[in-house]
Scaffold this motif. Structure first.
Motif, PDB file in Angstrom:
ATOM      1  N   ASN A   1      -2.163   2.295  -6.393  1.00 46.86           N
ATOM      2  CA  ASN A   1      -1.305   1.844  -5.295  1.00 46.86           C
ATOM      3  C   ASN A   1       0.114   2.323  -5.558  1.00 46.86           C
ATOM      4  O   ASN A   1       0.642   2.136  -6.657  1.00 46.86           O
ATOM      5  CB  ASN A   1      -1.327   0.315  -5.198  1.00 46.86           C
ATOM      6  CG  ASN A   1      -0.850  -0.194  -3.850  1.00 46.86           C
ATOM      7  OD1 ASN A   1      -0.162   0.508  -3.117  1.00 46.86           O
ATOM      8  ND2 ASN A   1      -1.202  -1.420  -3.529  1.00 46.86           N
ATOM      9  N   ASN A   2       0.715   2.975  -4.572  1.00 42.58           N
ATOM     10  CA  ASN A   2       2.113   3.375  -4.740  1.00 42.58           C
ATOM     11  C   ASN A   2       3.036   2.556  -3.847  1.00 42.58           C
ATOM     12  O   ASN A   2       4.174   2.931  -3.608  1.00 42.58           O
ATOM     13  CB  ASN A   2       2.288   4.877  -4.473  1.00 42.58           C
ATOM     14  CG  ASN A   2       1.619   5.306  -3.176  1.00 42.58           C
ATOM     15  OD1 ASN A   2       1.336   4.470  -2.324  1.00 42.58           O
ATOM     16  ND2 ASN A   2       1.360   6.600  -3.035  1.00 42.58           N
ATOM     17  N   GLU A   3       2.521   1.427  -3.346  1.00 40.80           N
ATOM     18  CA  GLU A   3       3.314   0.490  -2.541  1.00 40.80           C
ATOM     19  C   GLU A   3       3.482  -0.807  -3.332  1.00 40.80           C
ATOM     20  O   GLU A   3       2.578  -1.652  -3.354  1.00 40.80           O
ATOM     21  CB  GLU A   3       2.626   0.197  -1.206  1.00 40.80           C
ATOM     22  CG  GLU A   3       2.708   1.313  -0.192  1.00 40.80           C
ATOM     23  CD  GLU A   3       4.047   1.321   0.545  1.00 40.80           C
ATOM     24  OE1 GLU A   3       4.946   0.541   0.169  1.00 40.80           O
ATOM     25  OE2 GLU A   3       4.180   2.121   1.486  1.00 40.80           O
ATOM     26  N   PRO A   4       4.593  -1.007  -4.012  1.00 42.87           N
ATOM     27  CA  PRO A   4       4.790  -2.205  -4.829  1.00 42.87           C
ATOM     28  C   PRO A   4       4.576  -3.513  -4.063  1.00 42.87           C
ATOM     29  O   PRO A   4       3.928  -4.442  -4.572  1.00 42.87           O
ATOM     30  CB  PRO A   4       6.236  -2.076  -5.306  1.00 42.87           C
ATOM     31  CG  PRO A   4       6.521  -0.618  -5.254  1.00 42.87           C
ATOM     32  CD  PRO A   4       5.762  -0.103  -4.077  1.00 42.87           C
ATOM     33  N   ILE A   5       5.121  -3.602  -2.856  1.00 45.44           N
ATOM     34  CA  ILE A   5       5.044  -4.850  -2.094  1.00 45.44           C
ATOM     35  C   ILE A   5       3.600  -5.155  -1.706  1.00 45.44           C
ATOM     36  O   ILE A   5       3.161  -6.312  -1.743  1.00 45.44           O
ATOM     37  CB  ILE A   5       5.937  -4.782  -0.833  1.00 45.44           C
ATOM     38  CG1 ILE A   5       7.393  -4.535  -1.243  1.00 45.44           C
ATOM     39  CG2 ILE A   5       5.814  -6.058  -0.013  1.00 45.44           C
ATOM     40  CD1 ILE A   5       7.959  -5.535  -2.229  1.00 45.44           C
ATOM     41  N   ARG A   6       2.854  -4.127  -1.376  1.00 49.38           N
ATOM     42  CA  ARG A   6       1.448  -4.311  -1.013  1.00 49.38           C
ATOM     43  C   ARG A   6       0.656  -4.896  -2.179  1.00 49.38           C
ATOM     44  O   ARG A   6      -0.158  -5.798  -2.008  1.00 49.38           O
ATOM     45  CB  ARG A   6       0.866  -2.965  -0.576  1.00 49.38           C
ATOM     46  CG  ARG A   6      -0.491  -3.047   0.083  1.00 49.38           C
ATOM     47  CD  ARG A   6      -0.866  -1.698   0.667  1.00 49.38           C
ATOM     48  NE  ARG A   6      -0.036  -1.414   1.844  1.00 49.38           N
ATOM     49  CZ  ARG A   6       0.181  -0.189   2.324  1.00 49.38           C
ATOM     50  NH1 ARG A   6      -0.338   0.860   1.710  1.00 49.38           N
ATOM     51  NH2 ARG A   6       0.909  -0.021   3.406  1.00 49.38           N
ATOM     52  N   GLU A   7       0.920  -4.393  -3.365  1.00 49.58           N
ATOM     53  CA  GLU A   7       0.220  -4.912  -4.551  1.00 49.58           C
ATOM     54  C   GLU A   7       0.640  -6.352  -4.832  1.00 49.58           C
ATOM     55  O   GLU A   7      -0.181  -7.200  -5.196  1.00 49.58           O
ATOM     56  CB  GLU A   7       0.521  -4.036  -5.765  1.00 49.58           C
ATOM     57  CG  GLU A   7      -0.419  -4.272  -6.944  1.00 49.58           C
ATOM     58  CD  GLU A   7      -1.847  -3.868  -6.632  1.00 49.58           C
ATOM     59  OE1 GLU A   7      -2.763  -4.535  -7.167  1.00 49.58           O
ATOM     60  OE2 GLU A   7      -2.065  -2.910  -5.866  1.00 49.58           O
ATOM     61  N   GLY A   8       1.928  -6.641  -4.637  1.00 49.91           N
ATOM     62  CA  GLY A   8       2.416  -8.006  -4.850  1.00 49.91           C
ATOM     63  C   GLY A   8       1.784  -8.990  -3.887  1.00 49.91           C
ATOM     64  O   GLY A   8       1.447 -10.126  -4.267  1.00 49.91           O
ATOM     65  N   LEU A   9       1.608  -8.584  -2.627  1.00 54.08           N
ATOM     66  CA  LEU A   9       0.982  -9.454  -1.622  1.00 54.08           C
ATOM     67  C   LEU A   9      -0.470  -9.748  -1.971  1.00 54.08           C
ATOM     68  O   LEU A   9      -0.950 -10.882  -1.809  1.00 54.08           O
ATOM     69  CB  LEU A   9       1.072  -8.797  -0.238  1.00 54.08           C
ATOM     70  CG  LEU A   9       2.478  -8.727   0.380  1.00 54.08           C
ATOM     71  CD1 LEU A   9       2.472  -7.792   1.581  1.00 54.08           C
ATOM     72  CD2 LEU A   9       2.959 -10.113   0.787  1.00 54.08           C
ATOM     73  N   ILE A  10      -1.182  -8.734  -2.447  1.00 55.33           N
ATOM     74  CA  ILE A  10      -2.581  -8.935  -2.847  1.00 55.33           C
ATOM     75  C   ILE A  10      -2.639  -9.868  -4.053  1.00 55.33           C
ATOM     76  O   ILE A  10      -3.459 -10.791  -4.105  1.00 55.33           O
ATOM     77  CB  ILE A  10      -3.241  -7.579  -3.167  1.00 55.33           C
ATOM     78  CG1 ILE A  10      -3.409  -6.758  -1.884  1.00 55.33           C
ATOM     79  CG2 ILE A  10      -4.595  -7.779  -3.855  1.00 55.33           C
ATOM     80  CD1 ILE A  10      -3.845  -5.322  -2.105  1.00 55.33           C
ATOM     81  N   ALA A  11      -1.760  -9.639  -5.013  1.00 56.63           N
ATOM     82  CA  ALA A  11      -1.763 -10.432  -6.244  1.00 56.63           C
ATOM     83  C   ALA A  11      -1.466 -11.903  -5.999  1.00 56.63           C
ATOM     84  O   ALA A  11      -2.002 -12.777  -6.687  1.00 56.63           O
ATOM     85  CB  ALA A  11      -0.745  -9.857  -7.229  1.00 56.63           C
TER      86      ALA A  11
END
Length: 449
Positions: free
Chosen positions: A293-303
């Motif tokens: 994933n190169n979208e930090p916010i996207r990974e944070g939302l999933i986490a």
């Protein structure tokens, strides 16, 4: 030695951790504009894989990262940890676990966004994520001592000794003792060595094998436990409103604690929530930092879905089972044995076997993921080439956990978790403005998409 470990854990999980985890998490919740409440729908949508990019840097998908993280959190912390919380702080401790979970969702959003935003490279040149790299890449080399503290505590705190201890207790209680086959310490050693071999088969294959196994085990694990607990809750459905009310009222009266200390109930709830969902400890960012994933916010939302699934859903159901059956008031049993007593009462004959299967899967899946966390900490300190040595140390300590005292085991883990939380929360609060800027940019782009 055991007394010193227990005393240290009790001290550090007083005011210091309340300020760092609860206070720091509340700051992040407000700073994010209450993202966990406003964007949970978008986070769930991301799990469908619509935005997955197989060409992005990383080793595993975001779904596999969440599965691996949940494998480490939705586990014995939800079965034994909840029982320990009720034993120590009464039903009111569950309310403070809820508060910690919602605060923890914001914390995980930030820590796992940063894990992608500030990925580093190990000594072999492989892309890695986690608090140690966030500190070094985001805060600068002068702060590297915080990375060293985090990894040093992680090597000990992320051992699977608690899981080994509680799985051993369940197997002895459910299978061996009724059959007259339990031979005390000898049996513990045999179970410990067997667990060590099973875990070795998976963890020596690295993160890809761990993630592949976790992504298959976690849905089954959560599903089996969820259905079994729901059956019990529906059996006592008329008493559920009273139990929920008791959780809320006891949270502010502290009646279940000696002396009625509300502060003590808050501490118990926060301590057990941290062990259950690990928000702010820094473990999940290590596995989410490895996602493609190169979208930090996207990974944070999933986490951030992790603490919700783990604590708000699974821990609450476990607490209801223990409270509805009344075993928390009628038995001296602790940890997983208390939950086992509740299943025995609610579902005679087969309840204990269903719980045993769930505990077996919970414990093993957690052991797999914890090995990866400790492996990364060891690799950071001593070099990626030497990281595999940690796996052998890790495997040996599984046997130690099987034969050790529960009080010492849980205090060692709690103490190391607290030490890990300090550099994790310092770096997260320091770099929080960077996440907020990235968050605004991300949602603006999503509106135009």
């Amino acid at each position: 030695m055991g007394e010193y470990i227990i005393s240290f854990a009790n001290w550090i999980w007083g005011t210091p951790m309340l300020i760092i985890l609860m206070g720091g998490g509340m700051v992040l919740l407000v700073h994010s504009g209450f993202v966990p409440f406003r964007k949970i729908g978008h986070a769930i949508g991301l799990l469908r894989g619509r935005y997955d990019n197989s060409l992005a840097p990383g080793q595993i998908t975001s779904f596999q990262a969440l599965s691996a993280a949940i494998a480490a959190t939705v586990g014995l912390g939800n079965i034994s940890g909840v029982a320990i919380a009720i034993n120590m702080g009464g039903p009111g401790a569950i309310f403070w676990m809820w508060v910690s979970a919602f605060v923890g969702m914001a914390t995980k959003f930030y820590t796992c966004s940063l894990a992608i935003m500030y990925r580093g490279k190990d000594s072999e040149g492989n892309i890695q994520g986690g608090p140690m790299y966030v500190i070094e890449e985001g805060m600068g080399k002068k702060w590297k001592f915080l990375s060293v503290i985090f990894c040093g505590a992680g090597i000990l705190g992320l051992l699977a000794i608690f899981q080994a201890n509680q799985l051993t207790a369940v197997l002895r209680t459910v299978i061996l003792e009724p059959a007259g086959l339990d031979e005390g310490d000898k049996t513990r050693w045999i179970i410990g060595i067997t667990m060590m071999v099973l875990v070795a088969i998976v963890i020596l294959g690295g993160i890809k094998r761990i993630a592949a196994v976790a992504s298959k085990m976690v849905p089954f694990m959560v599903g089996l436990y969820f259905v079994t607990v729901l059956i019990i809750v529906f059996k006592y459905i008329g008493d559920v409103p009273d139990m929920l009310l008791k959780i809320v009222t006891d949270a502010f009266t502290g009646e279940a604690m000696a002396g009625g200390a509300v502060g003590a109930v808050i501490i118990v709830g926060a301590r057990r929530a941290a062990f259950s969902n690990e928000a702010g400890i820094g473990t999940a960012p290590m596995v989410h930092g490895a996602s493609k994933n190169n979208e930090p916010i996207r990974e944070g939302l999933i986490a951030m879905l992790g603490p919700f699934i783990d604590t708000i859903v699974v821990c609450t159901l476990t607490a209801l089972v223990i409270m509805l059956t009344g075993v928390w008031e009628s038995t001296e049993k602790d940890g997983v044995r208390l939950t086992l007593a509740a299943f025995d009462m609610a579902l005679p004959f087969y309840g204990r076997y269903l719980l045993m299967i769930a505990v077996l899967v919970f414990a093993l899946s957690t052991m797999f993921t914890y090995s990866y966390y400790g492996h990364k900490c060891f690799g950071y300190l001593f070099g990626a080439k030497r990281a595999d040595y940690y796996n052998y140390f890790y495997l040996i300590t599984i046997v130690v956990g099987a034969v050790a005292s529960l009080d010492v085991v849980i205090s060692l883990v709690d103490g190391m978790y607290a030490i890990m939380a300090v550099p994790t929360m310092i770096s997260t609060l320091y770099l929080a403005p960077k996440v907020r800027v990235a968050m605004k940019d991300y949602f603006q782009r999503m509106k135009k998409a």
